[in-house]
Design a protein around this motif. Structure first.
Motif, PDB file in Angstrom:
ATOM      1  N   GLN A 152       0.800  -1.261  -0.048  1.00 13.00           N
ATOM      2  CA  GLN A 152       0.039   0.048  -0.047  1.00 13.00           C
ATOM      3  C   GLN A 152       0.989   1.122   0.114  1.00 13.00           C
ATOM      4  OE1 GLN A 152      -2.082  -0.922   3.640  1.00 13.00           O
ATOM      5  NE2 GLN A 152      -3.726  -2.232   2.592  1.00 13.00           N
ATOM      6  N   LYS A 162       2.315   1.572  -3.467  1.00 14.88           N
ATOM      7  CA  LYS A 162       1.499   2.256  -4.309  1.00 14.88           C
ATOM      8  C   LYS A 162       1.144   3.704  -4.410  1.00 14.88           C
ATOM      9  CE  LYS A 162      -2.767   0.808  -3.627  1.00 14.88           C
ATOM     10  NZ  LYS A 162      -4.079  -0.271  -3.668  1.00 14.88           N
ATOM     11  N   THR A 175      -2.906   9.818 -13.101  1.00 12.22           N
ATOM     12  CA  THR A 175      -2.767   8.553 -12.769  1.00 12.22           C
ATOM     13  C   THR A 175      -3.592   8.368 -11.551  1.00 12.22           C
ATOM     14  OG1 THR A 175      -0.797   8.242 -13.978  1.00 12.22           O
ATOM     15  CG2 THR A 175      -1.248   6.646 -11.946  1.00 12.22           C
ATOM     16  N   GLN A 176      -4.242   7.011 -11.133  1.00 15.02           N
ATOM     17  CA  GLN A 176      -4.919   6.996  -9.896  1.00 15.02           C
ATOM     18  C   GLN A 176      -4.595   5.481  -9.564  1.00 15.02           C
ATOM     19  OE1 GLN A 176      -8.858   7.799 -11.060  1.00 15.02           O
ATOM     20  NE2 GLN A 176      -9.464   5.702 -10.829  1.00 15.02           N
ATOM     21  N   THR A 177      -4.886   5.188  -8.039  1.00 15.28           N
ATOM     22  CA  THR A 177      -4.740   3.964  -7.773  1.00 15.28           C
ATOM     23  C   THR A 177      -6.073   3.326  -7.793  1.00 15.28           C
ATOM     24  OG1 THR A 177      -5.349   4.687  -5.242  1.00 15.28           O
ATOM     25  CG2 THR A 177      -3.122   4.712  -5.943  1.00 15.28           C
ATOM     26  N   ASP A 178      -6.006   1.885  -7.694  1.00 14.06           N
ATOM     27  CA  ASP A 178      -7.264   1.091  -7.141  1.00 14.06           C
ATOM     28  C   ASP A 178      -7.694   1.506  -5.599  1.00 14.06           C
ATOM     29  OD1 ASP A 178      -5.027  -0.149  -6.194  1.00 14.06           O
ATOM     30  OD2 ASP A 178      -5.786  -2.201  -6.487  1.00 14.06           O
ATOM     31  N   PRO A 179      -8.852   1.199  -5.176  1.00 15.66           N
ATOM     32  CA  PRO A 179      -9.119   1.597  -4.023  1.00 15.66           C
ATOM     33  C   PRO A 179      -8.387   0.896  -2.940  1.00 15.66           C
ATOM     34  CG  PRO A 179     -11.042   0.996  -5.103  1.00 15.66           C
ATOM     35  CD  PRO A 179      -9.888   0.437  -5.989  1.00 15.66           C
ATOM     36  N   GLY A 205     -12.320   2.202   0.624  1.00 17.48           N
ATOM     37  CA  GLY A 205     -12.775   2.723  -0.564  1.00 17.48           C
ATOM     38  C   GLY A 205     -11.987   4.013  -0.932  1.00 17.48           C
ATOM     39  N   ILE A 224      -9.425   6.701  -2.974  1.00 18.84           N
ATOM     40  CA  ILE A 224      -8.689   6.569  -3.909  1.00 18.84           C
ATOM     41  C   ILE A 224      -7.948   7.783  -4.352  1.00 18.84           C
ATOM     42  CG2 ILE A 224      -8.740   6.525  -6.586  1.00 18.84           C
ATOM     43  CD1 ILE A 224     -11.274   4.655  -6.502  1.00 18.84           C
ATOM     44  N   ILE A 281      -5.477  10.068  -6.540  1.00 16.18           N
ATOM     45  CA  ILE A 281      -5.411  10.295  -7.912  1.00 16.18           C
ATOM     46  C   ILE A 281      -4.335  11.420  -8.134  1.00 16.18           C
ATOM     47  CG2 ILE A 281      -7.156  11.916  -7.921  1.00 16.18           C
ATOM     48  CD1 ILE A 281      -7.937  11.152 -10.876  1.00 16.18           C
ATOM     49  N   SER A 324     -15.901   6.871   0.275  1.00 14.31           N
ATOM     50  CA  SER A 324     -16.043   5.982  -0.831  1.00 14.31           C
ATOM     51  C   SER A 324     -16.793   6.566  -1.876  1.00 14.31           C
ATOM     52  CB  SER A 324     -16.663   4.589  -0.449  1.00 14.31           C
ATOM     53  OG  SER A 324     -16.095   3.890   0.610  1.00 14.31           O
ATOM     54  N   ASN A 325     -16.667   6.174  -3.126  1.00 22.85           N
ATOM     55  CA  ASN A 325     -17.397   6.725  -4.424  1.00 22.85           C
ATOM     56  C   ASN A 325     -18.770   6.080  -4.618  1.00 22.85           C
ATOM     57  OD1 ASN A 325     -15.735   9.111  -4.800  1.00 22.85           O
ATOM     58  ND2 ASN A 325     -14.237   7.857  -5.930  1.00 22.85           N
TER      59      ASN A 325
END
Length: 338
Positions: free
Chosen positions: A299, A302, A313-317, A321, A323, A325, A337-338
């Motif tokens: 983590q 990342k 560029t963005q990470t996965d959650p 939840g 993220i 970016i 969380s979205n």
């Protein structure tokens, strides 16, 4: 209580440690965790012998995990010791038997903290030794820990990093080996309550203690225990220094967007100009705030990768939840969380 004529070299060693490190100030209220094993019995006896010089108010506490059929008798024995020494005693028994060493440790420190807070003890004192320090370094090294984990058994630490009046956990025997505590108990005729779970090789720490360390002592270095403990001490001071730098940098590059507690942003341009070690530490500190728990290596990596990543560029959650970016010179973190 002992008089000065009964002092041993261990008394002198501990007295000097306390004086030089100032980890148990005079006239404080101490809650001493006693299991009945040789390390904790050595600790409580040393502290009681030193009490006339330091003017502490000392109490004993025992936490029964209910792992053994004799655990209640074990606690009864410790209570008898407290009565004979005429000092307060607290006992706690787990309602639910902890399933793992980690769960037991978490319950134990929670209980110790609650007792200390309820009864106005500023310090909780445990009998961890130089031997424990060496074993902890090996245990965490095998698990892939960084410097923080390798030096985890420190002389003192707050048990509640949020409170301004935090209870302090102190381990004053980190310069004393398990062999020394055993000799001391024998010399002072202290009856050691043997814990049969210490012989159970199902537990990793027992395998390190009974198999790995003896192997290293025999085939590599007879002084390996002391050298590992020395490494932990060197790492402790270096980690302290890095954490000071990290806190200063964190305040300079991490912000709550528009005063909101839901969106956090990191100045990746400023962070990119720092050392890789500080990038990781700031990233870890951010993730602890975001996830409300410790971050693992993957983590942290990342998030750190976004410092030099292309725009958008963005990470996965992450757990929970959130993220992260890349937005120009910033890394934007939404904490909901979205």
């Amino acid at each position: 209580m002992s008089n000065l004529s009964e002092w041993t070299l261990l008394h002198t060693q501990l007295h000097r440690t306390l004086r030089d490190r100032n980890i148990l100030p005079r006239s404080k209220r101490l809650l001493v965790a006693v299991s009945g094993g040789q390390d904790s019995l050595c600790l409580i006896r040393l502290l009681l012998d030193l009490q006339p010089k330091w003017h502490w108010q000392i109490a004993m506490v025992n936490c029964d995990h209910r792992w053994r059929s004799d655990s209640q008798a074990n606690t009864d024995y410790i209570e008898q010791l407290a009565d004979s020494w005429q000092i307060p005693f607290y006992r706690e028994t787990a309602d639910i038997i902890p399933a793992t060493e980690a769960a037991a440790r978490e319950w134990r420190y929670q209980v110790l903290t609650e007792i200390a807070q309820s009864n106005n003890y500023a310090y909780i004192v445990t009998g961890h030794t130089k031997s424990d320090r060496a074993e902890t370094l090996l245990y965490n090294l095998i698990r892939g820990s960084g410097a923080d984990g390798l030096q985890a058994l420190t002389w003192q630490r707050p048990l509640d990093s949020i409170s301004t009046n935090s209870i302090i956990l102190v381990r004053p025997l980190l310069d004393i080996t398990r062999e020394q505590t055993g000799h001391f108990c024998q010399e002072k005729a202290l009856k050691i309550w043997l814990d049969i779970t210490n012989n159970d090789l199902h537990y990793a720490r027992n395998r390190i203690r009974q198999e790995l360390l003896p192997y290293l002592q025999t085939h590599f270095n007879p002084q390996v225990e002391s050298h590992l403990a020395q490494t932990a001490e060197l790492l402790r001071s270096e980690v302290d220094y890095l954490e000071e730098l990290t806190e200063t940098l964190f305040q300079q590059v991490v912000f709550w967007e528009n005063g909101s507690q839901d969106r956090l942003k990191i100045n990746r341009l400023a962070l990119s100009q720092t050392h890789e070690a500080l990038k990781r530490r700031v990233s870890r500190k951010v993730l602890q705030k975001v996830m409300q728990k410790s971050a693992n290596f993957e983590q942290i990596e990342k998030l750190t990768a976004l410092i030099s990543a292309p725009n958008r560029t963005q990470t996965d959650p992450f757990p929970g939840g959130a993220i992260a970016i890349v937005d120009g010179e910033w890394i934007i973190f939404s904490l909901t969380s979205n």
